[in-house]
Each structure stands twice: as C-alpha cells, then as structure tokens.
Design a protein around this motif. Sequence first.
Motif, PDB file in Angstrom:
ATOM      1  N   ARG A 167     -23.779  33.455 -43.279  1.00  0.00           N
ATOM      2  CA  ARG A 167     -24.106  32.039 -43.379  1.00  0.00           C
ATOM      3  C   ARG A 167     -25.491  31.775 -43.941  1.00  0.00           C
ATOM      4  O   ARG A 167     -25.684  30.843 -44.709  1.00  0.00           O
ATOM      5  N   GLU A 168     -26.492  32.568 -43.490  1.00  0.00           N
ATOM      6  CA  GLU A 168     -27.865  32.241 -43.848  1.00  0.00           C
ATOM      7  C   GLU A 168     -28.577  33.301 -44.676  1.00  0.00           C
ATOM      8  O   GLU A 168     -28.987  33.057 -45.797  1.00  0.00           O
ATOM      9  N   PRO A 227     -27.227  34.509 -48.482  1.00  0.00           N
ATOM     10  CA  PRO A 227     -27.524  33.593 -49.582  1.00  0.00           C
ATOM     11  C   PRO A 227     -29.025  33.350 -49.778  1.00  0.00           C
ATOM     12  O   PRO A 227     -29.510  33.363 -50.915  1.00  0.00           O
ATOM     13  N   VAL A 228     -29.755  33.150 -48.688  1.00  0.00           N
ATOM     14  CA  VAL A 228     -31.173  32.805 -48.839  1.00  0.00           C
ATOM     15  C   VAL A 228     -31.957  33.976 -49.426  1.00  0.00           C
ATOM     16  O   VAL A 228     -32.744  33.812 -50.361  1.00  0.00           O
ATOM     17  N   SER A 252     -19.017  28.942 -47.546  1.00  0.00           N
ATOM     18  CA  SER A 252     -20.370  28.379 -47.574  1.00  0.00           C
ATOM     19  C   SER A 252     -21.332  29.365 -48.212  1.00  0.00           C
ATOM     20  O   SER A 252     -22.226  28.991 -48.976  1.00  0.00           O
ATOM     21  N   SER A 253     -21.131  30.643 -47.950  1.00  0.00           N
ATOM     22  CA  SER A 253     -22.008  31.670 -48.508  1.00  0.00           C
ATOM     23  C   SER A 253     -21.954  31.651 -50.042  1.00  0.00           C
ATOM     24  O   SER A 253     -22.981  31.645 -50.719  1.00  0.00           O
ATOM     25  N   LYS A 312     -23.369  28.369 -51.569  1.00  0.00           N
ATOM     26  CA  LYS A 312     -24.833  28.446 -51.570  1.00  0.00           C
ATOM     27  C   LYS A 312     -25.313  29.333 -52.715  1.00  0.00           C
ATOM     28  O   LYS A 312     -26.257  28.994 -53.431  1.00  0.00           O
ATOM     29  N   PHE A 368     -27.878  28.168 -55.534  1.00  0.00           N
ATOM     30  CA  PHE A 368     -29.184  28.811 -55.678  1.00  0.00           C
ATOM     31  C   PHE A 368     -29.331  29.448 -57.058  1.00  0.00           C
ATOM     32  O   PHE A 368     -30.409  29.444 -57.657  1.00  0.00           O
ATOM     33  N   ALA A 387     -32.390  23.324 -50.502  1.00  0.00           N
ATOM     34  CA  ALA A 387     -30.952  23.211 -50.748  1.00  0.00           C
ATOM     35  C   ALA A 387     -30.178  23.938 -49.659  1.00  0.00           C
ATOM     36  O   ALA A 387     -29.108  23.487 -49.228  1.00  0.00           O
ATOM     37  N   ASN A 388     -30.724  25.046 -49.176  1.00  0.00           N
ATOM     38  CA  ASN A 388     -30.063  25.785 -48.104  1.00  0.00           C
ATOM     39  C   ASN A 388     -29.944  24.938 -46.844  1.00  0.00           C
ATOM     40  O   ASN A 388     -28.894  24.890 -46.208  1.00  0.00           O
ATOM     41  N   LEU A 401     -27.290  22.253 -47.502  1.00  0.00           N
ATOM     42  CA  LEU A 401     -25.934  22.781 -47.537  1.00  0.00           C
ATOM     43  C   LEU A 401     -25.473  23.233 -46.149  1.00  0.00           C
ATOM     44  O   LEU A 401     -24.321  23.051 -45.778  1.00  0.00           O
ATOM     45  N   THR A 402     -26.413  23.845 -45.403  1.00  0.00           N
ATOM     46  CA  THR A 402     -26.058  24.229 -44.033  1.00  0.00           C
ATOM     47  C   THR A 402     -25.647  22.997 -43.246  1.00  0.00           C
ATOM     48  O   THR A 402     -24.652  23.008 -42.504  1.00  0.00           O
TER      49      THR A 402
END
Lengths: 248, 258
Positions: B96-97, B100-101, B199-200, B203, B207, B247-248, B251-252
């Motif tokens: 989830r986080e 992607p980040v 979602s991953s 994102k 990004f 954006a993260n 989107l989250t």
Amino acid sequence: MIRFDDVHKAFGANQVLRGLTLEVPKGESMVIIGGSGTGKSVALKCVLGLVQPDRGLIEVDGRDATEGDRDAFLARFGMLFQGGALFDSLPVWQNVAFRLLRGELKRPKAEAREIAVEKLRRVGLSPDVADRFPAELSGGMQKRVGLARAIAADPEIIFFDEPTTGLDPIMAGVINDLIREIVVEMGATAMTITHDMTSVRAIADRVAMLHGGKIRWTGPVAQMDNSGDPYLDQFIHGRAEGPIAAVR
Amino acid sequence: MIRLLGGIGAQVLAMLAVIGRVTLYALLTLRHLVTPPFYAREFGSALLQIGWLSLPVVGLTAFFTGGALALQIYAGGSRFDAEAVVPQIVAIGMVRELGPVLVGLMIAARVTSSIAAEIATMKVTEQIDALVTLSTHPMKYLTVPRVLAAFVTVPLLVGIGDIIGIFGGYTVAVRSLGFNASTYLQNTVDFLEPLDLISSLVKGAAFGVIAALMGCYSGMNSGRGAQGVGRATKSSVEAASVLILAANFLLTGVFFSI
Ligand SMILES: Nc1ncnc2c1ncn2[C@@H]1O[C@H](COP(=O)(O)OP(=O)(O)O)[C@@H](O)[C@H]1O
Ligand SMILES: [Mg+2]
C-alpha cells in the motif's frame, strides 16, 4: 526575400534590438557583421520564431513570418547554430540526416545515410566520421557537421551563425567556398554572421553592420571599403581606437 | 513586517504560478500524445532508461526496506505479544505505501534528475532550438515519449518492488526470526486484497507521470549556462519528490478512507 521592419527585442533590462530594419533580397548572400553581443544571433532567431520580437515585423517573401503553417515555413530553412547544437544522443550521420529520417521528408534509412555522407564530404569530413558521436569530435568538426545538417535537406534559405569560427584557415576557406557555391548553384538565400573579414569578402553579395541594436551600414560588399562610415571602418580594420567603445 | 508578509505573499503567488504552468504543461503533453507523429524510437529508449535500468536500484531499495520492516514489526509486535502479524503488516505496508512511495522517490532521484539535466543541457546548447528548426516539436520528441514510458514502466517497477519487498521481509522472518516459510507466504497471500494491489499500481502510474513530467518541465524551463542546468536539476527533483508524497497522501485517502 527576408524583410525586418523596426524589430525590437529586449531580455529584461537588456535592450538588444532597437529598431532593426533590413532587407535581404532573394538568392543573395547577406553577411551580418558587428561586435559580440550586439544581437546578431538573436536577429536570426527572430526570423525562425525561436525568439519572439517585442515589436516590429518580419516578413519572408512578403508574408508575416509568425503566421501560417509552422512546419511548412521551417522546412524552407536550414540553420547552423553558433555552437553547432548537435544532438549528442545521435551519431553524426543521424544528426545530418535528421530531417530525412522523420516527418514529411522521410525516406529510407540507407538513402538518408547516403545523403548524409555526401553532405559530410562537402564540408570536408570523411565517411568514417559518420558513425561517431558529436562528443568525440573537435569543435571545428562539430561546426562542420552542423553545417552539413543545415544544408542536408537543400533548403531555400540558409542561416549560418559564425560558420568559420574555430576552424583552421584552410578549412575556413573550404567552408567559404561551400557557402558561396550553395548560394550560386542552388539559388539559396543566405544570411551569414561572421567576424572573419576574409569570410565576408569571400561569401558576401551584401554586407550589413549591426551596432546599437540597429543596422549601422548596409550595402554591396564592393562598397564596404570606402563607405566613409567610421564605425564600419573601425570594425573592418580591427582598430581598438574609434567610435565603437572597446568596453561593452 | 509588511515587507515580510509581502515576501511570503510573493512566494505563494510564485508557487501558484508554477503550479498553473505545470498543469498547463501536463495538458499540453496530453494533447501532443494524442496527435501524430509519435516517435517510437524515443519511446523505446525511454522504456529502457526509465524501466529496465531502474530495476537494480528499485530491487535493492525494496529488499532492504522489507527486511527492516520485518525486524521492526517483530520488535514492536512482541511488546504486546503480536509477533505473528509480521507477514500481514509487511505485505500491507509494502504494497500500500512503501513500495509505491520508495519506488517513486527512487525514480525521482534517478530518472527526474537525469531527464532534467539532459533536457536542460539541450536547451542551453541550443539543441532544443535546433529541434524546432528541424520541424520537430520538442514536446513530441522529448516529453511525450518519456512521460508515456514512465506511465507504463513505473507501475511495473512498483509491482516488482512490492514483491521484492515482501521477499525481503520473508527472508528476514524465516532466516532469523524463526517463522515457518510456507505459513509466512500463506499469510501474506491470504491477507492481501485486490484493492491493495490496484492502489499500488495506480500510485506507481501517477508517480511515474509526475517524475517524468517534472524532469521535462524543469529542463525545458532551464536558465542559461551550467548554473541553469544545475538549478533545473535540483528543482525538478525537489518538486517531483514533494508532489509524489502529496499525491500519495491524496491517493491513499481516495482508496482507503472510504
Ligand atoms: N535567451 C536569452 N535570454 C537572455 N538574454 C539573451 C538570450 N539570448 C541572447 N541574449 C542576450 O542578447 C544579447 C545578444 O546576444 P547574441 O545575439 O547572441 O549576440 P551576438 O551578436 O554575439 O550573436 C547578449 O547580451 C545576450 O546575453
Ligand atoms: Mg552570436
């Protein structure tokens, strides 16, 4: 014919062109001279729309240069940039044949390459340069590749920004002859910027001197030596003393 | 005091102006994307540069992060006898986080900077002008292929990063925390839901677009000289990183707060 009418251009507080008015007749070779930083390169870029004039009009064959189809307009031009401006991600021959590899003038790869090699030969570069990258060439060689690229699609109007700067005297001679040939044989209209008085005499039908953002003097090259203009005389003879300040 | 406020106001206005210009630039990119010509070769080399060549750095980042995550969750979880949640939390955290980040930020560091420096150098050495005079639109030739390539490849990189991250956690958990290998994997697979994966990837796509777009925008608007190139590169990475994190957050919110 290219006509500048009262063209002004400033970058911030730096007033570069202050009412440039000049006519370049079709099929003639016009040479622009003038001190460094007087706006010679900017004037050429204004014609191509790379720099937007603040005021004034530029016409090519009687039509406003800013109007009409950009692609068709630019397809008539070839330009040698002062620094060469070669694409360093592409080998030399693809630089030269850039226009021939994409867009409306696109043709088979082998044919484009053949033309590129031929144009390279005309600027005094051997075929083995074709597959090298621009960063592997000397400054003078890059300049000549830029020149080959400018003439690759046989344009009607050609701009040369300091074509012989950085070349040895023999190569400069070759380039001068080439420019003359392009104008005479292909009937192209040429505008050349140069500081090299030998070049001026070899290339020019007409000469224009840019000073203070305006044309100081213009006329046939034969009249250049007895113009009676102190600015022009100082420039031609490279004197430190005269009306043009040495510190600018 | 008034001068201070004025200064802040000017900064805010300048920032808003930049946001406006970037938005405009993005719309312009979109327009050039859907009108011919399309430069396939440029697109191909952008795929290679942005996607393939980013794999090592993405893989290493994800692996170490997954491993560290497993250690932390184990240590934290043991305080209330919840060590067993390691596989689930690693999976959800990575997918989830962190996946992607971290991939987004790595792309900003690696791709945004190189795009910005390359295009800015082209601008400074008049190569952009040369493109125009050769009847080639810089947006079509430089921006569209890069942005599109990032849109396509960064989600893939994120997917790969997610997997490698989970594998990093798995390795640590199984090798040094005493987890059973097949139970760990089973727990991971059972716990993840389709929305987590979607979602991953979404994102990742967002990004990627941000990273490539900011590189192109800053490069095209570079100042003159070597200093101009330096500034363009720096500000492109800054802007891309901040925008990616913002954006993260958005989107989250969109995916998981409802
Ligand atoms: N894109 C630009 N931005 C700001 N200033 C410029 C730009 N292009 C040219 N100038 C300035 O305009 C002046 C004339 O430049 P140029 O036309 O290159 O001179 P030259 O006559 O030597 O070719 C110089 O002072 C230069 O610094
Ligand atoms: Mg110049």
